[in-house]
Motif scaffolding. Structure first.
Motif, PDB file in Angstrom:
ATOM      1  N   ALA A 746      -9.103  -5.010   1.488  1.00 45.47           N
ATOM      2  CA  ALA A 746      -8.691  -3.794   2.185  1.00 45.47           C
ATOM      3  C   ALA A 746      -7.828  -4.150   3.374  1.00 45.47           C
ATOM      4  O   ALA A 746      -8.072  -5.139   4.073  1.00 45.47           O
ATOM      5  N   PRO A 747      -6.785  -3.395   3.675  1.00 43.96           N
ATOM      6  CA  PRO A 747      -5.911  -3.705   4.817  1.00 43.96           C
ATOM      7  C   PRO A 747      -6.619  -3.430   6.140  1.00 43.96           C
ATOM      8  O   PRO A 747      -7.684  -2.800   6.185  1.00 43.96           O
ATOM      9  N   GLU A 748      -6.045  -3.957   7.228  1.00 43.84           N
ATOM     10  CA  GLU A 748      -6.577  -3.708   8.562  1.00 43.84           C
ATOM     11  C   GLU A 748      -6.573  -2.194   8.814  1.00 43.84           C
ATOM     12  O   GLU A 748      -5.555  -1.519   8.589  1.00 43.84           O
ATOM     13  N   GLY A 749      -7.728  -1.685   9.261  1.00 39.19           N
ATOM     14  CA  GLY A 749      -7.840  -0.241   9.484  1.00 39.19           C
ATOM     15  C   GLY A 749      -7.912   0.550   8.189  1.00 39.19           C
ATOM     16  O   GLY A 749      -7.702   1.756   8.206  1.00 39.19           O
ATOM     17  N   GLY A 750      -8.219  -0.127   7.078  1.00 44.85           N
ATOM     18  CA  GLY A 750      -8.273   0.537   5.781  1.00 44.85           C
ATOM     19  C   GLY A 750      -9.575   1.314   5.575  1.00 44.85           C
ATOM     20  O   GLY A 750     -10.357   1.542   6.520  1.00 44.85           O
ATOM     21  N   ASN A 770      -8.580   0.652  -0.611  1.00 42.09           N
ATOM     22  CA  ASN A 770      -7.178   1.055  -0.666  1.00 42.09           C
ATOM     23  C   ASN A 770      -6.241  -0.121  -0.461  1.00 42.09           C
ATOM     24  O   ASN A 770      -5.192  -0.013   0.163  1.00 42.09           O
ATOM     25  N   GLY A 771      -6.651  -1.276  -1.044  1.00 45.75           N
ATOM     26  CA  GLY A 771      -5.822  -2.481  -0.947  1.00 45.75           C
ATOM     27  C   GLY A 771      -4.656  -2.438  -1.919  1.00 45.75           C
ATOM     28  O   GLY A 771      -4.345  -1.416  -2.528  1.00 45.75           O
ATOM     29  N   PRO A 772      -4.023  -3.596  -2.122  1.00 48.45           N
ATOM     30  CA  PRO A 772      -2.829  -3.641  -2.983  1.00 48.45           C
ATOM     31  C   PRO A 772      -3.134  -3.534  -4.458  1.00 48.45           C
ATOM     32  O   PRO A 772      -2.227  -3.367  -5.266  1.00 48.45           O
ATOM     33  N   GLY A 773      -4.389  -3.633  -4.866  1.00 48.18           N
ATOM     34  CA  GLY A 773      -4.716  -3.593  -6.287  1.00 48.18           C
ATOM     35  C   GLY A 773      -4.636  -4.977  -6.915  1.00 48.18           C
ATOM     36  O   GLY A 773      -4.313  -5.982  -6.252  1.00 48.18           O
ATOM     37  N   ILE A 774      -4.948  -5.046  -8.189  1.00 44.16           N
ATOM     38  CA  ILE A 774      -4.972  -6.319  -8.921  1.00 44.16           C
ATOM     39  C   ILE A 774      -3.806  -6.317  -9.891  1.00 44.16           C
ATOM     40  O   ILE A 774      -3.598  -5.360 -10.650  1.00 44.16           O
ATOM     41  N   THR A 826      -8.195  -0.600  -5.706  1.00 40.00           N
ATOM     42  CA  THR A 826      -9.052  -1.144  -6.756  1.00 40.00           C
ATOM     43  C   THR A 826     -10.418  -0.482  -6.668  1.00 40.00           C
ATOM     44  O   THR A 826     -10.971  -0.322  -5.571  1.00 40.00           O
ATOM     45  N   ALA A 827     -10.943  -0.083  -7.825  1.00 42.78           N
ATOM     46  CA  ALA A 827     -12.279   0.515  -7.907  1.00 42.78           C
ATOM     47  C   ALA A 827     -13.086  -0.257  -8.938  1.00 42.78           C
ATOM     48  O   ALA A 827     -12.649  -0.408 -10.082  1.00 42.78           O
ATOM     49  N   VAL A 828     -14.245  -0.758  -8.529  1.00 40.78           N
ATOM     50  CA  VAL A 828     -15.166  -1.446  -9.435  1.00 40.78           C
ATOM     51  C   VAL A 828     -16.333  -0.505  -9.691  1.00 40.78           C
ATOM     52  O   VAL A 828     -16.982  -0.033  -8.756  1.00 40.78           O
TER      53      VAL A 828
END
Length: 844
Positions: A746-750, A770-774, A826-828
């Protein structure tokens, strides 16, 4: 007068009929006081004659003792007198009562005689129950009534009464004796005589009275019975009509509804039949009722079909209405299904015709007049006839003459006799079959099937290609036979009778069977078993015999392996063929088995090596834990103020040592867990897991890391169940790994979202960042071990987090899915069953 007793005289005056014993007792009671007085006077006179001194003494003695005796005697005499008086009075009263009772008995005897005379009349008979015993039978009925005189026969009502009357009387008699319910019935004997039967019950008796009727009473009773029958029939007819699923109605002289059945009420959507009658709900539309009234002006019976709306559907009803003497009755029969069936029948006929028209087999149908009614396109194409000629409906004989004239039928030596024999199918009851060899070389199979109404269906099957195929088939069979003889695989085919039908040389060679045993082609499998048992170690020919000659309902193919005494190893197959035949195949797999054994030995060696690797990993992991725990402990001890002051650089070094040691301990624990899973020795401690507490516990473990990077964690449990069954520690570890992995990307402040919800029979945990995904090329190996992925992440780990998640979830019988993509993070998703049915020992 002395001795006179007024009471005795009064009693005697009241009871003038006393007997002599009474009078003697009365006299004795009167004499007793007289005798007592005489005895007292004698004693006084004797005392007066004595001298003075003696007289004084005697006087004193008389005054004391004698007076006492006299008083006692007088008391006794008085009591006896009173007893005698009471006895005289009681005897008189008893005598009077006896006289009264004698008069009452005489009166009752007369009444009993009169009652018996009345009861024993010739026109009535009574059954009297005074308790639970047998009833008393009194009186007689006339001989022509059909009632028997014998007691046992009379009590068996079914023997001399009509069945319906006997049943009604038995039921009424039982009710009379059980509940005291009286009844009045008219019963009919088997001779047709009517009797009136009355049942009554008093305090002590139950009485049933059979009375023969006079002519007027008989006529009245017969009319009553007839009325009861008519009422019963009427009620039965109404009950039947009410049970019909057809609307029925009765109208009075004013044309108003008088009675309707339940089907009518349902059709007009009324609460009940009474409500439909009361509210005058009409079933037929206004136009139909007007047409019905106009028709009844001339005809009493009306029959026609009308459509009306019932339960929201428009249906067609066949209406039959009868009117007479200003009264009418009608019934409506739902013809909707019949009309639908008629349309379906017509559609089926058209479909049947269309289907026959698409057949390649020629079909022609002739009616009882031998005229053509139907033909399909194959028929017209087979004979090449003019469609206009066929549409004219020619006779069968004319059609044959037309085919002969156009040289489409082979010329017959006696054409007329041949044609008459062919047309005899119209008089036959069984199908006839003919073979026609046409001049153009075609062979036609002709089948004439008589119809129930006298027509004939002619089927013309062109067998030219079939005959050609049969010749080709025979050639193929010969080729296959040659091929079978040259196969290396042994083949033997046995018939249902156990006889050998087919075999090849390889079969004889593999089993060393003498050629003369198979050469005759009629060898039984039992004879082959006797020869083959000697060349096999553990002979399976007993099973072969059972498979060939058995009568199992379910014929199943079987496969297996057998070994011969010369070292050969044969794979066999038992294959069930059509017509009850069984095929045995044998393949020499000696070389393959030897290679297989070598491969098994190599596989066992690999398994031992894998076990050695697992043991090594477990040993090393456990040996690493102890020093790491010491390092972490001493690092925490150095970080305490009580240990001593540290410089800023020293404190940074200590923190770095602590974080690195914790990370290394996590990796060692993960490796140990995976080794335990791979070894198949991990056991889950299944219990009830509270969903919300365990989510909060996992979130608390990563709270510091989230604060460090200002990442917001949202928890959604509104749709989650209260609990489910799983291993609480492993579920917490799964959620911690998922949150740690999400915090890494997750990004900073995500923002990270952890949600739980009930999905059918499973609990679904979803962790989204809400990161960059895989990337797609990385997604395929995301669950592989020791595949660290640092693209976009803050830390580079050992690559075991998601592997452990997948292993633990699958141990619970659940599944893991990843939903990722550009610009959506990304969602697990982990799904756990609410009630694990079976816990696997290790993840696949």
């Amino acid at each position: 007068m002395p001795g006179h007793d007024p009471l005795c005289g009064e009693a005697a005056g009241q009871r003038p009929h006393r007997n002599e014993n009474g009078r003697g007792a009365a006299r004795f009671a009167v004499l007793l006081p007289v005798l007592a007085c005489s005895w007292l006077a004698a004693r006084i006179a004797a005392a007066a004659e004595t001298n003075g001194a003696a007289a004084a003494t005697e006087t004193i003695s008389f005054k004391t003792i004698e007076v006492i005796q006299l008083s006692i005697f007088a008391g006794v005499m008085g009591a006896a007198l009173l007893s005698a008086i009471w006895l005289i009075r009681e005897r008189g009263r008893t005598a009077a009562q006896n006289e009264e009772l004698k008069a009452r008995v005489a009166e009752l005897s007369g009444a009993l005689s009169r009652t018996e005379a009345l009861l024993n009349l010739k026109d009535q008979r009574l059954l009297v129950w005074s308790g639970s015993g047998r009833p008393a039978l009194l009186g007689e009925l006339p001989d022509d009534s059909g009632a028997p005189r014998e007691r046992s026969t009379f009590l068996a009502f079914g023997r001399w009464l009509m069945p319906k009357s006997a049943a009604a009387l038995d039921k009424a008699a039982a009710a009379l004796r059980d509940t005291g319910a009286g009844f009045d019935l008219v019963v009919e004997t088997q001779k047709g005589i009517l009797l009136e039967v009355q049942g009554r019950k008093s305090a002590l008796h139950s009485v049933i009275r059979f009375v023969s009727l006079t002519a007027a009473q008989t006529e009245h009773a017969r009319l009553k019975l007839e009325h009861e029958r008519i009422v019963a029939d009427y009620q039965g007819i109404l009950g039947l009509i009410n049970a019909l699923d057809m609307p029925f109605w009765l109208r009075d002289e004013r044309g108003q509804l008088k009675w309707v059945n339940a089907a009518y009420a349902r059709a007009v959507e009324a609460e009940s039949a009474e409500a439909a009658t009361r509210e005058s709900r009409e079933f037929l539309p206004t136009a139909a009722r007007a047409a019905l009234q106009r028709h009844h002006l001339n005809e009493p019976v009306f029959r026609d079909a009308f459509s009306t709306v019932v339960e929201g559907d428009r249906r067609v009803f066949a209406i039959t209405n009868y009117a007479e003497a200003n009264r009418s009755a009608g019934i409506a029969v739902d013809r909707s299904e019949i009309e639908a069936l008629r349309r379906e029948y017509e559609s089926t006929l058209r479909s049947h015709s269309d289907t026959l028209d698409q057949l390649t087999t020629a079909v022609a149908i002739f009616d009882a007049d031998q005229k053509l009614k139907f033909y399909n396109q194959a028929f017209q194409k087979l004979w090449g006839l003019d469609p206009a000629f066929l549409e004219s409906g020619p006779e069968n004989a004319l059609l044959l003459d037309r085919l002969r004239s156009e040289n489409k039928l082979a010329e017959q030596p006696e054409w007329r006799r041949w044609k008459e024999q062919l047309l005899s199918a119209y008089r036959s009851v069984e199908a006839q079959e003919h073979w026609w060899h046409l001049p153009d070389g075609r062979t036609i199979r002709v089948v004439a099937s008589p119809q129930a109404k006298g027509g004939v269906t002619w089927v013309f099957e062109n067998l030219t290609e079939k005959i050609d195929l049969e010749s080709r088939y025979n050639a193929i069979v010969r080729v296959q036979s040659e091929t079978l003889d040259n196969l290396a695989e042994g083949v033997a085919v046995f018939g249902p009778d156990g006889r050998l039908r087919l075999s090849n040389p390889a079969f004889r060679t593999l089993w060393n069977i003498p050629e003369k045993l198979i050469g005759n082609g009629d060898t039984h499998i039992s004879e082959l078993k006797a020869v083959c048992d000697a060349v096999a170690k553990d002979s399976t020919w007993g099973d072969f015999v059972a498979a060939v000659t058995g009568f199992d309902d379910e014929r199943r193919d079987r496969h297996g392996r057998t070994e011969l005494v010369d070292g050969k190893i044969l794979n066999y197959a038992v294959v069930n063929l059509p017509n009850g035949q069984v095929m045995l195949t044998f393949v020499d797999v000696t070389d393959s088995v030897n290679v297989e054994r070598a491969l098994k030995e190599r596989n066992e060696a690999l398994e031992k090596a894998d076990k050695l690797k697992n043991d090594f990993v477990q040993h090393v992991s456990y040996e690493l834990r102890s020093p790491l725990t010491n390092i972490i402990g001493f690092t925490e001890l150095l970080a305490l103020e009580t240990t001593g002051p540290l410089t800023q650089r020293q404190r940074e070094y200590v923190d770095h040592i602590g974080s690195s040691s914790s990370l290394l301990l996590t990796v060692v624990n993960d490796i140990l867990d995976l080794a335990t899973v791979d070894a198949g020795i991990m056991e889950l401690e299944i219990g009830e897991v509270q969903v919300r507490p365990i989510i909060n516990a996992a979130a608390q473990l990563v709270a510091d890391r989230l604060r460090e990077h200002q990442i917001t964690l949202s928890i959604e449990t509104d749709e989650a169940p209260e609990s489910f069954h799983a291993d609480e520690n492993r579920v917490r570890q799964i959620l911690y790994n998922l949150l740690s992995n999400a915090a890494n990307y997750a990004p900073e402040g995500g923002r990270i979202t952890l949600s739980a919800r009930l999905n059918g029979e499973a609990v679904e945990f979803r962790v989204h960042d809400n990161g960059p995904g895989i990337a797609p090329d990385v997604l395929a190996s995301v669950f592989k071990r020791f595949e660290p992925r640092s693209q976009g992440g803050r830390r580079r780990g050992a690559g075991l987090g998601l592997s452990i998640v997948k292993s633990f979830v699958e141990l619970h019988g659940g599944t893991v899915e990843i939903d990722t993509g550009p610009d959506k993070g990304t969602a697990v998703v982990c799904r756990f069953p609410l009630e694990p049915r079976a816990v696997r020992a290790a993840a696949e």
